[in-house]
Design a protein around this motif. Structure first.
Motif, mmCIF file in Angstrom:
data_model
loop_
_atom_site.group_PDB
_atom_site.id
_atom_site.type_symbol
_atom_site.label_atom_id
_atom_site.label_comp_id
_atom_site.label_asym_id
_atom_site.label_seq_id
_atom_site.Cartn_x
_atom_site.Cartn_y
_atom_site.Cartn_z
ATOM 1 N N ASP A 116 0.201 64.867 39.605
ATOM 2 C CA ASP A 116 1.510 64.295 39.909
ATOM 3 C C ASP A 116 1.342 62.857 40.393
ATOM 4 O O ASP A 116 0.233 62.293 40.355
ATOM 5 N N GLU A 117 2.455 62.254 40.846
ATOM 6 C CA GLU A 117 2.420 60.866 41.260
ATOM 7 C C GLU A 117 1.504 60.627 42.459
ATOM 8 O O GLU A 117 0.978 59.535 42.659
ATOM 9 N N ASP A 118 1.316 61.691 43.260
ATOM 10 C CA ASP A 118 0.460 61.557 44.446
ATOM 11 C C ASP A 118 -0.994 61.907 44.164
ATOM 12 O O ASP A 118 -1.822 61.935 45.065
ATOM 13 N N GLY A 119 -1.318 62.204 42.880
ATOM 14 C CA GLY A 119 -2.680 62.554 42.521
ATOM 15 C C GLY A 119 -3.022 64.007 42.735
ATOM 16 O O GLY A 119 -4.207 64.389 42.655
ATOM 17 N N LYS A 120 -2.005 64.833 42.977
ATOM 18 C CA LYS A 120 -2.258 66.255 43.179
ATOM 19 C C LYS A 120 -2.444 66.931 41.820
ATOM 20 O O LYS A 120 -1.687 66.715 40.897
#
Length: 771
Positions: A311-315
């Motif tokens: 995702d956008e947070d790198g998750k």
């Protein structure tokens, strides 16, 4: 222009399809054209009813109704024109109706003008011009018909206007014809161009649609997506089809569990599944990973590619990728791999696998201080069967040979086919030398038994050459070469033998190699010389020809027998330049020093005949020497037909067309001599010396063969020459048997050119020229 009008059609079917579509439009306006013609006829009737007899008007009306009926029928038949290839012949047939209709109007116009309507000629032409313009507008899609109609009608108008000295009207008529035809052509050009563009676009659209349908219906690729727990999400219909389940059964299930089958419980996964699990665990991208999957108890091979999702947070969110079933390709690849290592005809290992097995056997022998063995097997007389009965029979024989070889193999022994009629046997552990000789004799015995194929009882033998590794060679190439040398020796001894490799065989091979090197420079060094053996008339014993025979006196090797250097020359194709030299030298000698009635016979190799310019070689030899073509006789053997019969026959026919004669040498020693006599009109048949010697020993078979050859040659208009006559008794016998010419030591051995010339200066007591 001719293609647009319809007078011819270029390569391809574009114009045929375009014209078919265009002519289909003609039918739609057929009724309108009939109504316009009837209206025009009514106007003409109204204009001429007071000045022209009603009988003429009635005849004109009847003829016009017939023409309209014919034209309407031809137009109606065009209802399926757009569904078939419309050829120029179809267009010309349709144009005939227009020609007939135009002829009726043209003739009617002239008749009305000459029978009382001269003053109304301009008004009548106005009506007809209206029809021409209407036809050009309504039938531009059938340009040939429209132009034919316009030209025919305008021709009648031109005749009528000139006959009434109305030159202004004549100019108008010509202008009407020109602009009417020009308008039809230009309109047709635009319509044809538009239609061709439409067809091309339609074809492209159909191609794209077909590819899309194949992709949609093929169900060979699917999308897959798993979450962080490796469970399937957003399952595509194609993936469920590949798994053989419903969407509800698959959604939320572990991907690895679904494709591992019973291995999921036991933990025994294929290595490819372990690789896939490691990639997923390590969150690594992968591409074209081939996985062995178990789907509904059936092994399938999948090719998968995947990329981790974040995702956008790198998750990390899981994996998404694409997969396809490549089971068919995998099986095909395995089949190709099998075919690459096995011979399809005999199902034996092929040369590749034989080389690999021999390499392993040599490595094993060197590691354990033991021996291995290689046996090379070649069938005797197989080529004769292949050439006479065909390759299908030959292939079936090779399959039977393989079936006989397989049972002879023990454990640790491999039999393979190297190619053609050559086979090989590898003995991995050959410490018992007797085993090599035992299996070689067993092979010769088994392969020499009769073969029963298609009601034929066939016999071939086998020759075997063997080499022991690593004694006779520590590398695969060395062992193959040495076993091959031993095989050559076995065949030289007559076949049906087993020969072991000996170092002396290398001496013979080296001698052959050195002879080849020297032979390549023999022409440059002028080491060749021609000897000539006389051929005499059987009755008068006069010399009628000489056979030119090449002799080689090498600087390095001294005098080399033709039996040695001729095979080398043929194998290396040096026979071509050597044969050209023989042709030129023999023709020069015959033209310069022999009487005009004496011919020269020149042997020609099959390698020379397949040269594209063989006939040119003969022409140059004749022109440079000035020899009459009738004095040149080319001698060939049946072997010329074994390689490329059509090329050989064509070359000989070209030589015969020049005036040269052609002799068939060694007749009767081959397998299809009668067939060759049918294929080519030979001038002379030379009876082989073996039959002459047999006849001299009162062999019934030889006597019968010579009589049959002489009778056959006489019936075919050919002469016969007996070879190998060595004494007076044989000469008398050959003379009684009816041969026309005799050649042999009794009348002269091969001699230098100077000695051949001396023969013509000597005469015997009876005044006859003798050899």
């Amino acid at each position: 222009m001719r293609q647009i009008i319809g007078l011819d059609t270029p390569d391809g079917d574009h114009f045929g399809r375009v014209h078919g579509t265009q002519y289909a439009m003609v039918r739609k306006r057929a009724g309108t054209r009939v109504i316009l013609n009837l209206f025009a006829a009514a106007v003409v009737y109204w204009l001429c009813k007071d000045t022209v007899a009603w009988e003429i008007l009635a005849a004109f009306g009847g003829a016009l109704l017939c023409a309209l009926g014919l034209a309407f029928t031809l137009d109606f038949r065009l209802r399926d024109a757009d569904q078939r290839f419309f050829s120029p012949e179809d267009m010309k047939r349709h144009a005939l109706g227009s020609v007939f209709k135009g002829l009726v109007w043209a003739t009617g116009f002239c008749v009305l003008t000459f029978t009382g309507a001269a003053e109304q000629v301009a008004a009548i032409w106005a009506v007809i011009a209206f029809l021409v313009m209407a036809s050009s507008v309504s039938r531009y899609s059938a340009p040939l018909s429209a132009i034919s109609y316009a030209l025919m009608v305008c021709a009648g108008g031109l005749v009528a206007s000139l006959a009434t000295f109305n030159y202004g009207l004549a100019v108008v008529v010509v202008g009407t014809a020109f602009f009417g035809c020009f308008g039809v052509v230009e309109t047709a050009r635009m319509a044809v161009g538009v239609r061709i563009a439409e067809l091309e676009m339609q074809e492209k659209s159909e191609t794209v649609s077909m590819l899309l349908r194949e992709f949609e219906d093929g169900q060979a690729d699917w999308l897959w997506q798993i979450d962080t727990k490796r469970k399937l999400r957003s399952v595509s219909p194609r993936l469920t089809f590949a798994l053989g389940r419903e969407v509800a059964e698959v959604e939320g299930q572990s991907l690895l569990q679904l494709i591992s089958g019973d291995g999921w419980k036991s933990g025994q996964f294929p290595a490819s599944l372990h690789d896939l699990a490691d990639r997923l665990k390590g969150k690594e991208s992968f591409s074209n990973l081939v996985v062995k999957a178990l789907v509904n108890g059936e092994i399938r091979w999948w090719e998968m590619s995947g990329t981790p999702m974040f995702d956008e947070d790198g998750k990390w969110l899981g994996f998404r990728g694409v997969g396809s079933d490549v089971t068919a390709q995998r099986e095909s690849s395995e089949k190709i791999e099998f075919l690459a290592r096995y011979d399809t005809l005999t199902q034996l290992p092929n040369r590749l696998q034989v080389n690999e097995s021999l390499s392993d056997a040599l490595a094993y022998a060197q590691e354990w201080r033991t021996r291995c063995a290689l046996l090379m097997i070649d069938l005797d007389r197989f080529k004769a069967i292949n050439d006479s009965l065909g390759h299908l029979v030959g292939d079936r024989m090779l399959a039977q040979v393989a079936a006989r070889l397989k049972p002879l193999m023990d454990e640790g022994e491999l039999c393979g086919r190297l190619g053609g009629d050559e086979f090989a046997v590898i003995i991995r552990d050959a410490k018992d030398r007797r085993r090599v000789d035992t299996i070689a004799k067993a092979i010769i015995s088994a392969l020499s038994a009769p073969y029963y194929i298609d009601n034929h009882v066939l016999y071939v033998g086998a020759s075997v050459g063997s080499a022991i590794g690593p004694r006779d060679g520590s590398k695969v190439e060395e062992l193959l070469r040495n076993a091959d040398l031993a095989l050559y020796r076995a065949k030289d001894e007559g076949g049906g033998e087993h020969c072991e490799y000996e170092p002396s065989l290398h001496v013979n091979a080296e001698e052959r190699r050195l002879l080849e090197v020297s032979l390549r420079h023999a022409l440059e060094r002028n080491e060749f010389v021609l000897h000539y053996q006389p051929v005499v008339d059987a009755n008068t014993e006069e010399v009628v020809s000489f056979e030119a025979l090449a002799r080689w006196n090498s600087e390095e090797h001294g005098f080399v027998s033709p039996g040695k250097f001729i095979p080398i020359a043929e194998d290396t194709r040096l026979i071509v330049p050597i044969g050209t030299w023989v042709m030129q030298e023999a023709c020069r000698e015959a033209a310069a020093n022999w009487p005009e009635h004496v011919k020269v016979n020149i042997n020609v190799s099959p390698e020379q005949l397949v040269e594209p310019d063989f006939a040119g070689t003969v022409v140059r030899a004749l022109s440079h020497s000035g020899l009459d073509p009738k004095r040149l006789e080319i001698e060939v053997t049946e072997s010329i037909f074994m390689r490329d019969a059509d090329v050989a026959r064509k070359a000989l026919e070209q030589c015969m067309a020049l005036g040269c004669s052609v002799a068939l040498d060694d007749f009767g020693t081959g397998y299809s001599s009668l067939g060759y006599l049918r294929k080519l009109k030979f001038t002379t048949i030379k009876v082989d010396r073996s039959f002459v010697q047999g006849a001299g020993q009162n062999s019934p078979e030889s006597l019968a063969i010579i009589r049959a050859v002489v009778a056959m040659a006489d019936s075919l208009g050919m002469t016969t020459t007996a070879e190998g006559v060595e004494n007076e008794d044989e000469a008398d016998l050959i003379r009684r048997l009816g041969c026309n010419k005799i050649q042999g030591y009794h009348f002269g051995r091969p001699m230098p050119a100077d000695d051949a010339v001396k023969i013509f200066s000597r005469k015997d007591a009876g005044g006859r020229k003798r050899a």
